[in-house]
Design an enzyme around this catalytic site. Structure first.
Site, short mmCIF file in Angstrom:
data_model
loop_
_atom_site.label_atom_id
_atom_site.label_comp_id
_atom_site.label_asym_id
_atom_site.label_seq_id
_atom_site.Cartn_x
_atom_site.Cartn_y
_atom_site.Cartn_z
N PHE A 137 32.75 37.86 -10.03
CA PHE A 137 33.21 37.42 -11.10
C PHE A 137 32.05 36.17 -11.52
O PHE A 137 32.10 35.19 -10.65
CB PHE A 137 34.40 36.99 -11.62
CG PHE A 137 34.71 36.56 -12.98
CD1 PHE A 137 34.85 37.48 -13.95
CD2 PHE A 137 34.61 35.24 -13.39
CE1 PHE A 137 34.83 37.25 -15.19
CE2 PHE A 137 34.70 34.87 -14.69
CZ PHE A 137 34.91 35.65 -15.56
N ASP A 222 28.07 30.83 -6.11
CA ASP A 222 28.78 30.41 -7.34
C ASP A 222 30.17 29.92 -6.82
O ASP A 222 30.73 30.50 -6.31
CB ASP A 222 29.15 31.70 -8.05
CG ASP A 222 30.02 31.45 -9.29
OD1 ASP A 222 30.69 30.55 -9.31
OD2 ASP A 222 30.17 32.58 -9.97
N LYS A 251 34.63 24.63 -13.47
CA LYS A 251 36.21 24.45 -13.39
C LYS A 251 36.72 23.02 -13.45
O LYS A 251 37.19 22.39 -14.18
CB LYS A 251 36.79 25.63 -12.76
CG LYS A 251 36.65 26.89 -12.95
CD LYS A 251 37.35 27.79 -12.42
CE LYS A 251 37.87 29.20 -13.43
NZ LYS A 251 36.84 30.43 -12.90
C1 LIG Z 1 36.00 31.01 -13.75
C2 LIG Z 1 34.79 31.37 -13.13
C3 LIG Z 1 33.25 31.56 -13.82
C4 LIG Z 1 33.25 31.33 -15.34
O1 LIG Z 1 33.62 30.00 -15.70
P1 LIG Z 1 33.69 29.92 -17.32
O2 LIG Z 1 33.69 28.14 -17.28
O3 LIG Z 1 34.90 30.45 -17.69
O4 LIG Z 1 32.52 30.34 -18.09
C5 LIG Z 1 32.40 32.15 -13.11
N1 LIG Z 1 32.35 32.14 -11.94
C6 LIG Z 1 33.53 32.02 -11.09
C7 LIG Z 1 33.49 32.25 -9.57
C8 LIG Z 1 34.90 31.61 -11.67
O5 LIG Z 1 35.82 31.60 -11.03
#
Ligand SMILES: *Cc1c(COP(=O)(O)O)cnc(C)c1O
Length: 400
Positions: A137, A222, A251
């Protein structure tokens, strides 16, 4: 009584979320209160966002002070808080340079665009292949859902960005089979968060590093969910000892105030020359002042040590409950990003546990249909943790 309630949501909001029945109105530390004054223990911290709990005094103070000083000036001007935050991130990580954005998706969008542009600049337009992982994700823009490994998020929006390939997570042979000199980037979550709290094997990340080096591809971590001490290390790459070329963070960076960051090296950063990429709000003084304080607190050595102790306690308590009730086939994770996979008897029922927990005054998350996810504030007190576990035990006993 407020004029607004949960029914208002169904009347005026686009229905792309299905929020809980209760509406939180106030939070302090790891406690939240709803419209009726009911109290909840928060084991979600806004999906690993409020790492310092709700409304932490020291962050509120910075927010107020900067709120009376300068909020926004656009990127036609830089600001002192922006430079301060960037300096801290550069000092504390592998990175030489930082770009600020407003969310995780935007940080990944920037990272993917940068990796593509760097490859075009140095090797030519044919070098555009992005390797990503099934179930991963990376956010909800069209590029990031297309790179993410869950078709349910990317199907149905017309043509997708091309030259993206998905292979199984933790499967180095699968990467070897598709990586080549047309590959510009490999993007990976050190721990897959949304799809079930699945940690990468150290050898897998080491192998990715080597394959990227051999093929002149950028390794993108990420760390939107794993970053900012969630795993007990400022960034998870520090635990693994594998250094990426580009890292994304968001986050917890603003403890709830929206901000994201993309970190990289001098060499790669050159490909984002003036005008190549940008955002109106990214790096505004208000967000950066808040994040600067957040980074100070979260990167403190003593603070990090405490996370390891809290993590052990959390894991131990979950294991004890599981011994008594036999609900989980596996309890896994790092630091305070913890997943408990429901065993065969409870498949697909994770969200029922979440609803039942709310009735008992406890906020928890799912990570996919079969995994309960716990991401409490990193500074949760022993008292809040004990109280949360009493409510969790009650919930689990009701569900067996
Ligand atoms: C939450 C998340 C995202 C997306 O972040 P947003 O602030 O919702 O755009 C991307 N990568 C990972 C691993 C996440 O947990």
């Amino acid at each position: 009584m407020s004029a607004y309630n949960r029914q208002t949501f169904d009347e005026v909001m686009i229905q792309n979320y299905a929020p809980a029945e209760f509406i939180p109105v106030k939070g302090k530390g790891s406690r939240v209160w709803d419209q009726q004054g009911r109290e909840y223990i928060d084991f979600t911290s806004g999906i690993a966002v409020n790492a310092l709990g709700h409304c932490p005094d020291e962050i509120v103070a910075v927010l107020k002070e900067q709120g009376e000083t300068l909020w926004h000036s656009s990127n036609w001007f830089t600001s002192e808080p922006t430079l301060q935050l960037a300096t801290k991130l550069v000092q504390k990580t592998f990175a030489d340079r930082v770009m600020f954005v407003n969310s995780g998706a935007e940080a990944n969008e920037a990272a993917l665009k940068l990796a593509r542009r760097y490859a075009v600049d140095h090797f030519g337009t044919q070098k555009s292949k992005i390797i990503a992982f099934k179930q991963s994700f990376h956010g909800r823009t069209l590029f990031t859902v297309s790179v993410g490994g869950q078709a349910k998020y990317s199907d149905g929006f017309g043509p997708k960005p091309a030259d993206i390939i998905h292979v199984p997570f933790n499967d180095l042979e699968a990467v070897k089979a598709v990586i080549d000199d047309h590959t510009c980037a490999v993007i990976v979550e050190p721990i897959q968060g949304e799809s079930g709290v699945k940690p990468a094997d150290p050898a897998f990340l080491q192998g990715l590093r080597q394959l990227c080096d051999e093929n002149n591809a950028s390794l993108i971590f990420d760390e939107v969910q794993t970053g900012l001490s969630r795993t007990g290390y400022l960034y998870a790459y520090m635990k693994y000892g594998v250094v990426p070329d580009i890292l994304t963070s968001a986050k917890a960076l603003g403890n709830g105030f929206p901000i994201g960051a993309m970190l990289t090296t001098n060499e790669i950063a050159k490909s984002f020359s003036v005008g190549v990429h940008g955002t109106t709000f990214g790096g505004n003084p208000l967000a950066c002042a808040v994040a600067s304080k957040v980074v100070d607190v979260l990167s403190d050595e003593k603070f990090l040590e405490k996370i390891h102790r809290t993590s052990e306690l959390f894991m131990q308590k979950l294991a004890e409950l599981n011994q008594a009730l036999n609900l989980f086939s596996e309890i896994r994770g790092e630091g305070l990003l913890i997943g408990a996979e429901l065993n065969a008897n409870y498949q697909g029922k994770a969200s029922e546990f979440v609803k039942s927990a709310a009735k008992n005054g406890l906020m928890i998350l799912v990570a996919g249909p079969d995994v309960l996810r716990f991401a409490p504030a990193l500074n949760i007190s022993d008292e809040e943790l004990q109280e949360g576990f009493l409510r969790l035990e009650k919930t689990l006993r009701e569900m067996v």
